[in-house]
Scaffold this motif. Sequence first.
Motif, PDB file in Angstrom:
ATOM      1  N   VAL A   1       0.840  -1.200   0.000  1.00  0.00           N
ATOM      2  CA  VAL A   1       0.000   0.000   0.000  1.00  0.00           C
ATOM      3  C   VAL A   1       0.874   1.249   0.000  1.00  0.00           C
ATOM      4  CG1 VAL A   1      -1.698   1.316   1.314  1.00  0.00           C
ATOM      5  CG2 VAL A   1      -1.939  -1.169   1.113  1.00  0.00           C
ATOM      6  N   ARG A   2       1.900   1.267   0.873  1.00  0.00           N
ATOM      7  CA  ARG A   2       2.820   2.418   0.924  1.00  0.00           C
ATOM      8  C   ARG A   2       3.504   2.638  -0.419  1.00  0.00           C
ATOM      9  NH1 ARG A   2       7.946   2.277   3.457  1.00  0.00           N
ATOM     10  NH2 ARG A   2       8.248   0.375   2.235  1.00  0.00           N
ATOM     11  N   ASN A   3       4.036   1.562  -0.996  1.00  0.00           N
ATOM     12  CA  ASN A   3       4.752   1.689  -2.264  1.00  0.00           C
ATOM     13  C   ASN A   3       3.838   2.146  -3.392  1.00  0.00           C
ATOM     14  OD1 ASN A   3       6.909   0.762  -0.819  1.00  0.00           O
ATOM     15  ND2 ASN A   3       7.176  -1.136  -1.956  1.00  0.00           N
ATOM     16  N   ARG A   4       2.607   1.685  -3.370  1.00  0.00           N
ATOM     17  CA  ARG A   4       1.672   2.085  -4.422  1.00  0.00           C
ATOM     18  C   ARG A   4       1.339   3.581  -4.318  1.00  0.00           C
ATOM     19  NH1 ARG A   4      -0.986  -0.621  -8.160  1.00  0.00           N
ATOM     20  NH2 ARG A   4      -2.928   0.250  -9.014  1.00  0.00           N
ATOM     21  N   ILE A   5       1.192   4.063  -3.085  1.00  0.00           N
ATOM     22  CA  ILE A   5       0.934   5.494  -2.887  1.00  0.00           C
ATOM     23  C   ILE A   5       2.129   6.321  -3.361  1.00  0.00           C
ATOM     24  CG2 ILE A   5       0.600   7.293  -1.145  1.00  0.00           C
ATOM     25  CD1 ILE A   5      -1.028   5.225   0.464  1.00  0.00           C
ATOM     26  N   LEU A   6       3.329   5.909  -2.974  1.00  0.00           N
ATOM     27  CA  LEU A   6       4.525   6.642  -3.382  1.00  0.00           C
ATOM     28  C   LEU A   6       4.721   6.586  -4.892  1.00  0.00           C
ATOM     29  CD1 LEU A   6       7.097   5.584  -0.607  1.00  0.00           C
ATOM     30  CD2 LEU A   6       5.935   7.792  -0.840  1.00  0.00           C
TER      31      LEU A   6
ATOM     32  N   LYS B   1       0.867  12.137 -18.555  1.00  0.00           N
ATOM     33  CA  LYS B   1       0.775  11.535 -17.235  1.00  0.00           C
ATOM     34  C   LYS B   1       2.190  11.396 -16.678  1.00  0.00           C
ATOM     35  CE  LYS B   1      -3.606   9.131 -17.936  1.00  0.00           C
ATOM     36  NZ  LYS B   1      -4.328   7.831 -17.853  1.00  0.00           N
ATOM     37  N   CYS B   2       2.325  10.710 -15.561  1.00  0.00           N
ATOM     38  CA  CYS B   2       3.640  10.516 -14.948  1.00  0.00           C
ATOM     39  C   CYS B   2       4.556   9.765 -15.900  1.00  0.00           C
ATOM     40  CB  CYS B   2       3.467   9.734 -13.642  1.00  0.00           C
ATOM     41  SG  CYS B   2       5.026   9.345 -12.793  1.00  0.00           S
ATOM     42  N   SER B   3       5.832  10.075 -15.868  1.00  0.00           N
ATOM     43  CA  SER B   3       6.802   9.368 -16.710  1.00  0.00           C
ATOM     44  C   SER B   3       6.898   7.894 -16.344  1.00  0.00           C
ATOM     45  CB  SER B   3       8.189  10.010 -16.580  1.00  0.00           C
ATOM     46  OG  SER B   3       8.727   9.766 -15.279  1.00  0.00           O
ATOM     47  N   GLY B   4       6.527   7.560 -15.112  1.00  0.00           N
ATOM     48  CA  GLY B   4       6.611   6.178 -14.655  1.00  0.00           C
ATOM     49  C   GLY B   4       7.821   5.881 -13.806  1.00  0.00           C
ATOM     50  N   THR B   5       8.719   6.845 -13.636  1.00  0.00           N
ATOM     51  CA  THR B   5       9.958   6.590 -12.889  1.00  0.00           C
ATOM     52  C   THR B   5       9.706   6.023 -11.491  1.00  0.00           C
ATOM     53  OG1 THR B   5      11.185   8.269 -14.123  1.00  0.00           O
ATOM     54  CG2 THR B   5      12.059   7.652 -11.984  1.00  0.00           C
ATOM     55  N   PRO B   6       8.830   6.629 -10.661  1.00  0.00           N
ATOM     56  CA  PRO B   6       8.601   6.035  -9.338  1.00  0.00           C
ATOM     57  C   PRO B   6       7.898   4.682  -9.414  1.00  0.00           C
ATOM     58  CG  PRO B   6       7.066   7.842  -9.718  1.00  0.00           C
ATOM     59  CD  PRO B   6       8.047   7.865 -10.850  1.00  0.00           C
ATOM     60  N   MET B   7       7.174   4.426 -10.468  1.00  0.00           N
ATOM     61  CA  MET B   7       6.511   3.136 -10.642  1.00  0.00           C
ATOM     62  C   MET B   7       7.517   2.048 -10.976  1.00  0.00           C
ATOM     63  SD  MET B   7       3.327   4.669 -12.825  1.00  0.00           S
ATOM     64  CE  MET B   7       2.452   6.105 -12.201  1.00  0.00           C
ATOM     65  N   PHE B   8       8.484   2.363 -11.828  1.00  0.00           N
ATOM     66  CA  PHE B   8       9.546   1.400 -12.125  1.00  0.00           C
ATOM     67  C   PHE B   8      10.268   1.006 -10.842  1.00  0.00           C
ATOM     68  CE2 PHE B   8       9.949   3.894 -16.313  1.00  0.00           C
ATOM     69  CZ  PHE B   8       8.975   3.119 -16.919  1.00  0.00           C
ATOM     70  N   ALA B   9      10.599   2.004 -10.023  1.00  0.00           N
ATOM     71  CA  ALA B   9      11.380   1.761  -8.810  1.00  0.00           C
ATOM     72  C   ALA B   9      10.616   0.934  -7.782  1.00  0.00           C
ATOM     73  CB  ALA B   9      11.805   3.092  -8.183  1.00  0.00           C
ATOM     74  N   ASN B  10       9.291   0.909  -7.886  1.00  0.00           N
ATOM     75  CA  ASN B  10       8.475   0.168  -6.928  1.00  0.00           C
ATOM     76  C   ASN B  10       7.801  -1.063  -7.529  1.00  0.00           C
ATOM     77  OD1 ASN B  10       8.325   1.744  -4.206  1.00  0.00           O
ATOM     78  ND2 ASN B  10       8.216   3.324  -5.794  1.00  0.00           N
TER      79      ASN B  10
ATOM     80  N   TYR C   1      12.908   5.924  -2.773  1.00  0.00           N
ATOM     81  CA  TYR C   1      13.729   5.063  -1.912  1.00  0.00           C
ATOM     82  C   TYR C   1      13.987   5.721  -0.556  1.00  0.00           C
ATOM     83  CZ  TYR C   1      17.931   2.467  -0.415  1.00  0.00           C
ATOM     84  OH  TYR C   1      18.851   1.732   0.294  1.00  0.00           O
ATOM     85  N   GLY C   2      14.410   6.975  -0.561  1.00  0.00           N
ATOM     86  CA  GLY C   2      14.762   7.662   0.675  1.00  0.00           C
ATOM     87  C   GLY C   2      13.576   8.131   1.484  1.00  0.00           C
ATOM     88  N   TRP C   3      12.358   7.923   0.966  1.00  0.00           N
ATOM     89  CA  TRP C   3      11.152   8.286   1.713  1.00  0.00           C
ATOM     90  C   TRP C   3      10.607   7.117   2.521  1.00  0.00           C
ATOM     91  CZ3 TRP C   3       8.866  12.914   2.503  1.00  0.00           C
ATOM     92  CH2 TRP C   3       9.361  13.991   1.743  1.00  0.00           C
ATOM     93  N   LYS C   4      11.200   5.955   2.362  1.00  0.00           N
ATOM     94  CA  LYS C   4      10.736   4.773   3.089  1.00  0.00           C
ATOM     95  C   LYS C   4      11.454   4.693   4.428  1.00  0.00           C
ATOM     96  CE  LYS C   4       9.860   2.549  -1.338  1.00  0.00           C
ATOM     97  NZ  LYS C   4      10.204   1.478  -2.285  1.00  0.00           N
ATOM     98  N   GLU C   5      10.692   4.473   5.478  1.00  0.00           N
ATOM     99  CA  GLU C   5      11.254   4.509   6.830  1.00  0.00           C
ATOM    100  C   GLU C   5      12.431   3.565   6.980  1.00  0.00           C
ATOM    101  OE1 GLU C   5      11.979   3.171  10.824  1.00  0.00           O
ATOM    102  OE2 GLU C   5      10.872   1.970   9.345  1.00  0.00           O
ATOM    103  N   GLU C   6      12.335   2.374   6.410  1.00  0.00           N
ATOM    104  CA  GLU C   6      13.397   1.375   6.568  1.00  0.00           C
ATOM    105  C   GLU C   6      14.604   1.671   5.687  1.00  0.00           C
ATOM    106  OE1 GLU C   6      10.816  -0.313   3.206  1.00  0.00           O
ATOM    107  OE2 GLU C   6      10.593   0.961   4.980  1.00  0.00           O
ATOM    108  N   LYS C   7      14.456   2.602   4.717  1.00  0.00           N
ATOM    109  CA  LYS C   7      15.563   2.941   3.821  1.00  0.00           C
ATOM    110  C   LYS C   7      16.167   4.307   4.152  1.00  0.00           C
ATOM    111  CE  LYS C   7      14.927  -0.565   0.793  1.00  0.00           C
ATOM    112  NZ  LYS C   7      13.668  -1.149   1.227  1.00  0.00           N
TER     113      LYS C   7
END
Length: 435
Positions: A123-128, A233-242, A370-376
Amino acid sequence: MSDADTTPTDASTDSFEPVDVFSGEPMDLRPGADDCYKCTTCDTSCPVAEVDDDFPGPKFQGPEQWRLKRKGDDDIDPSINSCSNCMRCDNACPSSVPLSQMHNEARGAFVERQMEKLSTEYVRNRILANYRTSAWFASKVPRIANFAMNFGPARWAMEKTLGVTAEREFPAFAQQTFREWWAERGGAHVENPDKRVAYFHGCYSNYNTPEVAKAMVHVYEHFDYEILVPPQKCSGTPMFANGMLTDARRHARTNVEELAAAINDGADVIASCTSCSMALRQEYPELFDITDIETVAQHTYEGLEYLRINEDLRGAVEESEVDRPDMAYHAPCHARNQGLDRQAVELFRDLDGVDIEDVGPSCSGISGTYGWKEEKYDKSMQIGEEMFEHMEAGAGEEGMTECPTCAMQMEHGTGYEITHPLEVLQEALTETSAA
């Protein structure tokens, strides 16, 4: 690359049959996997592997995992989600193994088949990954959104419930988006079918930093370009990373269709974000088989790059003078992957009134989401430490970069105000016009 580009030649058909390792993806990656001779150069260039002893590195995530999957139906290793998608491994590989393509396809397969869809991480990754959706809603009530997103208890709650780190301040949403400004000014102020560009502004320049997009417009109109701003629309960059490849493909179809239409009208495509231009140029044709996708890739440029190719930027800058403090420049990883890591420094070194210092080849560490995730978060700051130290050791009092998330990290780690090269160029050209 597309199916047509990866079809074996007559000489190679006897060597192997195409193997669909990551189910659902149309690309056969065996030739790339076989080109890897395990030199581990990619591992030594990986910023995540440098700070995370448990991360096996790009070589395992790419060709080795591909080989394991081809031999059996083993699960994809969960460590694929620790890859930040900086894509530095692509540049490092002496054999041109398509490492980031392998990582993206493996990550997409992992998310599709192995990640629990009701888990907090998913859920977190999908939102980001779908930042554009959140930003669209926030842009309707920017003052409320800016207060709510940075309200202490709200940030604490997001960390505890979703795993979005409370250590970072959310970027402010603009009171007026770029597209709203564009519509208010009546669109392009220059009509010139012989010099026409289609601007892919991306999500961040639209919702958060419209001043960068406005600088792009003013700079290009200074050189008498007609600017098109097609639907996008979005380029997809954050989607690729997740690993959200289904979402990325949906956005890519719209972008390719609209940008291809602009190209047919005589335009080239420009982007002010190096991650956006990287997605359109490399990741789209690597991952998707969409009509006109190669055409879009071949006609896409980063904004400053395009002007350096087609205009006398050096001459324009040499005639100008600006009044700015010394600046520390960081080249984003995705700029390096396009061979653009020195262009801003080289362009502005003859600009009177400012000194630009390159702070070195280190990764900023934030790598988009990546740097917005608490564990990262701690790892992202460890990766960025070298950049922070170089910035603070230099004479600069401000920072400069083309990547919006790198700018977040630079500001977060040093407190410097960060600007985009296009904003400096706009100021220089304004001075030239005034003179």
